[in-house]
Scaffold this active site. Structure first.
Site, PDB file in Angstrom:
ATOM      1  N   GLU A 275      -0.357  -3.605  -5.020  1.00  0.00           N
ATOM      2  CA  GLU A 275      -1.329  -4.634  -5.368  1.00  0.00           C
ATOM      3  C   GLU A 275      -2.648  -4.469  -4.617  1.00  0.00           C
ATOM      4  O   GLU A 275      -2.671  -4.000  -3.480  1.00  0.00           O
ATOM      5  CB  GLU A 275      -0.721  -6.018  -5.074  1.00  0.00           C
ATOM      6  CG  GLU A 275       0.489  -6.260  -5.968  1.00  0.00           C
ATOM      7  CD  GLU A 275       1.173  -7.599  -5.742  1.00  0.00           C
ATOM      8  OE1 GLU A 275       1.803  -8.074  -6.699  1.00  0.00           O
ATOM      9  OE2 GLU A 275       1.093  -8.162  -4.643  1.00  0.00           O
TER      10      GLU A 275
ATOM     11  N   CYS B  12      -9.129  -5.782  -0.958  1.00  0.00           N
ATOM     12  CA  CYS B  12      -8.018  -5.501  -0.047  1.00  0.00           C
ATOM     13  C   CYS B  12      -7.101  -4.506  -0.756  1.00  0.00           C
ATOM     14  O   CYS B  12      -6.616  -4.763  -1.855  1.00  0.00           O
ATOM     15  CB  CYS B  12      -7.306  -6.815   0.255  1.00  0.00           C
ATOM     16  SG  CYS B  12      -5.840  -6.611   1.272  1.00  0.00           S
TER      17      CYS B  12
ATOM     18  N   CYS C 123       6.656  -0.959   2.770  1.00  0.00           N
ATOM     19  CA  CYS C 123       6.300  -0.659   4.155  1.00  0.00           C
ATOM     20  C   CYS C 123       7.584  -0.503   4.941  1.00  0.00           C
ATOM     21  O   CYS C 123       8.543  -1.232   4.725  1.00  0.00           O
ATOM     22  CB  CYS C 123       5.453  -1.781   4.757  1.00  0.00           C
ATOM     23  SG  CYS C 123       4.908  -1.399   6.443  1.00  0.00           S
TER      24      CYS C 123
ATOM     25  N   CYS D 112       8.323  -5.774   9.774  1.00  0.00           N
ATOM     26  CA  CYS D 112       7.938  -6.995  10.489  1.00  0.00           C
ATOM     27  C   CYS D 112       8.637  -8.195   9.835  1.00  0.00           C
ATOM     28  O   CYS D 112       8.679  -8.309   8.616  1.00  0.00           O
ATOM     29  CB  CYS D 112       6.419  -7.193  10.452  1.00  0.00           C
ATOM     30  SG  CYS D 112       5.525  -5.792  11.139  1.00  0.00           S
TER      31      CYS D 112
ATOM     32  N   CYS E  10       6.814 -10.619   7.116  1.00  0.00           N
ATOM     33  CA  CYS E  10       5.973 -10.019   6.074  1.00  0.00           C
ATOM     34  C   CYS E  10       6.757  -9.735   4.808  1.00  0.00           C
ATOM     35  O   CYS E  10       7.807  -9.099   4.833  1.00  0.00           O
ATOM     36  CB  CYS E  10       5.356  -8.735   6.618  1.00  0.00           C
ATOM     37  SG  CYS E  10       4.425  -7.824   5.384  1.00  0.00           S
TER      38      CYS E  10
ATOM     39  N   CYS F  79      -2.619 -13.009   2.654  1.00  0.00           N
ATOM     40  CA  CYS F  79      -2.083 -12.030   3.595  1.00  0.00           C
ATOM     41  C   CYS F  79      -0.571 -12.105   3.654  1.00  0.00           C
ATOM     42  O   CYS F  79      -0.004 -13.178   3.777  1.00  0.00           O
ATOM     43  CB  CYS F  79      -2.566 -12.319   5.011  1.00  0.00           C
ATOM     44  SG  CYS F  79      -4.303 -12.251   5.181  1.00  0.00           S
TER      45      CYS F  79
HETATM   46  N1  SAH Z   1       0.392  -2.972   7.888  1.00  0.00           N
HETATM   47  C1  SAH Z   1      -0.879  -3.391   8.327  1.00  0.00           C
HETATM   48  C2  SAH Z   1      -1.774  -3.877   7.211  1.00  0.00           C
HETATM   49  C3  SAH Z   1      -1.133  -4.703   6.149  1.00  0.00           C
HETATM   50  S1  SAH Z   1      -0.574  -6.309   6.605  1.00  0.00           S
HETATM   51  C4  SAH Z   1      -0.751  -4.438   9.401  1.00  0.00           C
HETATM   52  O1  SAH Z   1       0.356  -4.909   9.640  1.00  0.00           O
HETATM   53  O2  SAH Z   1      -1.746  -4.750  10.020  1.00  0.00           O
HETATM   54  C5  SAH Z   1      -2.100  -7.225   6.643  1.00  0.00           C
HETATM   55  C6  SAH Z   1      -2.073  -8.451   7.541  1.00  0.00           C
HETATM   56  O3  SAH Z   1      -1.275  -9.508   6.986  1.00  0.00           O
HETATM   57  C7  SAH Z   1      -1.473  -8.155   8.912  1.00  0.00           C
HETATM   58  O4  SAH Z   1      -2.217  -8.735   9.946  1.00  0.00           O
HETATM   59  C8  SAH Z   1      -0.137  -8.815   8.773  1.00  0.00           C
HETATM   60  O5  SAH Z   1       0.418  -9.052  10.029  1.00  0.00           O
HETATM   61  C9  SAH Z   1      -0.471 -10.042   7.998  1.00  0.00           C
HETATM   62  N2  SAH Z   1       0.698 -10.725   7.460  1.00  0.00           N
HETATM   63  C10 SAH Z   1       1.914 -10.206   7.220  1.00  0.00           C
HETATM   64  N3  SAH Z   1       2.753 -11.155   6.743  1.00  0.00           N
HETATM   65  C11 SAH Z   1       2.043 -12.292   6.665  1.00  0.00           C
HETATM   66  C12 SAH Z   1       2.346 -13.614   6.217  1.00  0.00           C
HETATM   67  N4  SAH Z   1       3.532 -13.929   5.731  1.00  0.00           N
HETATM   68  N5  SAH Z   1       1.368 -14.538   6.282  1.00  0.00           N
HETATM   69  C13 SAH Z   1       0.137 -14.215   6.741  1.00  0.00           C
HETATM   70  N6  SAH Z   1      -0.210 -12.989   7.146  1.00  0.00           N
HETATM   71  C14 SAH Z   1       0.728 -12.024   7.120  1.00  0.00           C
HETATM   72 FE1  SF4 Z   2       4.157  -3.426   7.198  1.00  0.00          FE
HETATM   73 FE2  SF4 Z   2       3.887  -5.996   6.718  1.00  0.00          FE
HETATM   74 FE3  SF4 Z   2       4.344  -5.172   9.205  1.00  0.00          FE
HETATM   75 FE4  SF4 Z   2       1.953  -4.694   8.031  1.00  0.00          FE
HETATM   76  S1  SF4 Z   2       2.814  -6.692   8.561  1.00  0.00           S
HETATM   77  S2  SF4 Z   2       3.229  -3.261   9.231  1.00  0.00           S
HETATM   78  S3  SF4 Z   2       2.607  -4.390   5.921  1.00  0.00           S
HETATM   79  S4  SF4 Z   2       5.758  -4.958   7.478  1.00  0.00           S
END
Ligand code: SAH
Ligand code: SF4
Length: 379
Positions: free
Chosen positions: A94, A107, A114, A118, A121, A345
């Site tokens: 996306e 974006c 991924c 995390c 996420c 995000c």
């Molecule tokens: N993998 C990279 C970039 C993609 S994630 C990273 O982790 O930075 C982009 C941003 O969205 C990151 O700061 C991530 O921590 C945040 N993010 C992930 N899950 C989220 C959620 N459920 N609500 C808000 N932000 C989130």
């Molecule tokens: Fe991957 Fe989501 Fe963690 Fe970013 S926040 S590194 S997209 S698992």
């Protein structure tokens, strides 16, 4: 056959120059081609009128300009738009367009899924299928800019709709540097998209060696997903921390700043109810980042089904923000955009044919989220 053609969206200008050379074409042809493709957003070689006919014929026989196919578009009530692109084999990624008064931000995703896992996420929960190719990364910008220009009724390459790019969609960009670096070079190239280094941002979960690589190969603005001020907590919610500790990460940020186009790092800090949002956590965060020129961006958690985590309430976020600013750390709260279409995000999920042990991982993640929450409640 289409599958055998060379997709020119895979090449930055240097690579395109080498490819042209292999066809016996001079370097200036690569400049012309780059301009047609990335400034005029032209994919039809027959319209590239200043190229010699013989060269156009070679291109028609051997090459193509093919962005990924959009398969779904959603438009939010706030004007944010999300496109899902088919990248084959049942995978979709996306891209999100966020219009603002003075700029338009796209974006972009860098991986189908991924692998970083995390806890908070939605992309991470989908698992990991594969790295995107340069053509699939640049293709998101090529396609979106062409679509938005068409709607705006302009084909003037100087009237760009998208002025900023953030690599903050699905995936960990620094795990796919091989494809991401040529894509960034195209974003920056004046013969291509011509976006300034300060307007291209890579967001990373904190892969320190690759941060050094990015500084060397394509230094652009950097955002680091911090989300926890201690190793103990970060180890739990971001498995990457078990390999790259906060001390190493802060040192890598300071090194990156020698090359960065901005004189600060953006730290992203998700506000998770009862997990990392207390004033004690703010004080720990202040101690952690004090020696790194930075800005802190507090991100309201965007919940998604099965996360087991909750959003901090507004007053808690405001108190945290105040504590940070009072300590001299410039801190803002990120405006959530597009959450009604799951474009905010961490909500990007696309469609991922996971190739890791997803079922096992999901059970483990759910247990971890529950145990973190229990501890938070006991306090
Ligand atoms: N993998 C990279 C970039 C993609 S994630 C990273 O982790 O930075 C982009 C941003 O969205 C990151 O700061 C991530 O921590 C945040 N993010 C992930 N899950 C989220 C959620 N459920 N609500 C808000 N932000 C989130
Ligand atoms: Fe991957 Fe989501 Fe963690 Fe970013 S926040 S590194 S997209 S698992």
């Amino acid at each position: 056959m289409a599958a055998e053609r060379v997709n020119l969206l895979d090449f930055d200008r240097e690579q395109l120059t080498r490819w042209c050379d292999s066809l016996g074409e001079k370097p200036f042809r690569a400049v012309q081609l780059t301009r047609w493709i990335h400034r005029n957003l032209e994919s039809d070689f027959s319209k590239m009128t200043n190229l010699a006919k013989s060269f156009r014929e070679k291109l028609e026989a051997m090459a193509e300009v093919r962005p990924p196919e959009p398969m779904r578009e959603q438009i939010s009530s706030d004007g944010t738009r999300k496109w899902a692109f088919d990248v084959g084999n049942g995978n979709a990624v996306e891209a999100v367009y966020i219009p603002e008064v003075d700029r338009g931000t796209l974006c972009i995703s860098t991986q189908a899924g991924c692998a970083m896992g995390c806890l908070f996420c939605s992309t991470g929960k989908q698992g990991f299928a594969r790295n995107l190719k340069t053509s699939e990364i640049v293709g998101q910008l090529f396609w979106a800019e062409r679509e938005l220009r068409r709607e705006a009724g302009t084909d003037n390459p100087n009237e760009r709709v998208i002025t900023n790019v953030v690599l903050m969609g699905m995936g960990e960009p620094l795990q796919n540097l091989e494809a991401v670096v040529p894509a960034i070079r195209l974003f920056l190239d004046d013969h291509a998209y011509g976006i300034s280094r300060r307007r291209v941002t890579v967001s990373t979960s904190g892969l320190t060696n690759q941060m050094d690589k990015l500084a060397e190969l394509a230094p652009v603005a950097l955002a680091v997903s911090l989300h926890a001020p201690t190793d103990e907590l970060r180890d739990k919610i971001m498995p990457v921390n078990r390999k790259h500790s906060l001390e190493d990460l802060m040192a890598a940020c300071r090194r990156y700043l020698r090359y960065a186009p901005r004189d600060y790092i953006t730290f992203e800090y998700l506000m998770l109810d009862g997990v990392n949002d207390s004033l004690e956590m703010a004080d720990k965060l202040i101690r952690l980042v004090r020696n790194v020129p930075c800005k802190v961006n507090l991100i309201p958690f965007n919940p998604f089904p099965g996360s087991g985590l909750f959003k901090s309430d507004r007053d808690t976020v405001l108190a945290f923000e105040r504590r940070m600013n009072d300590a001299g750390i410039v801190t803002t709260i990120r405006k959530t955009r597009g959450d009604d279409i799951d474009a905010a995000c961490g909500q990007l999920a696309g469609q991922v044919k996971d190739r890791t042990h997803r079922a096992i991982r999901l059970v483990r993640q759910k247990e971890e989220a529950a145990s973190i929450l229990n501890k938070a409640e006991e306090k």
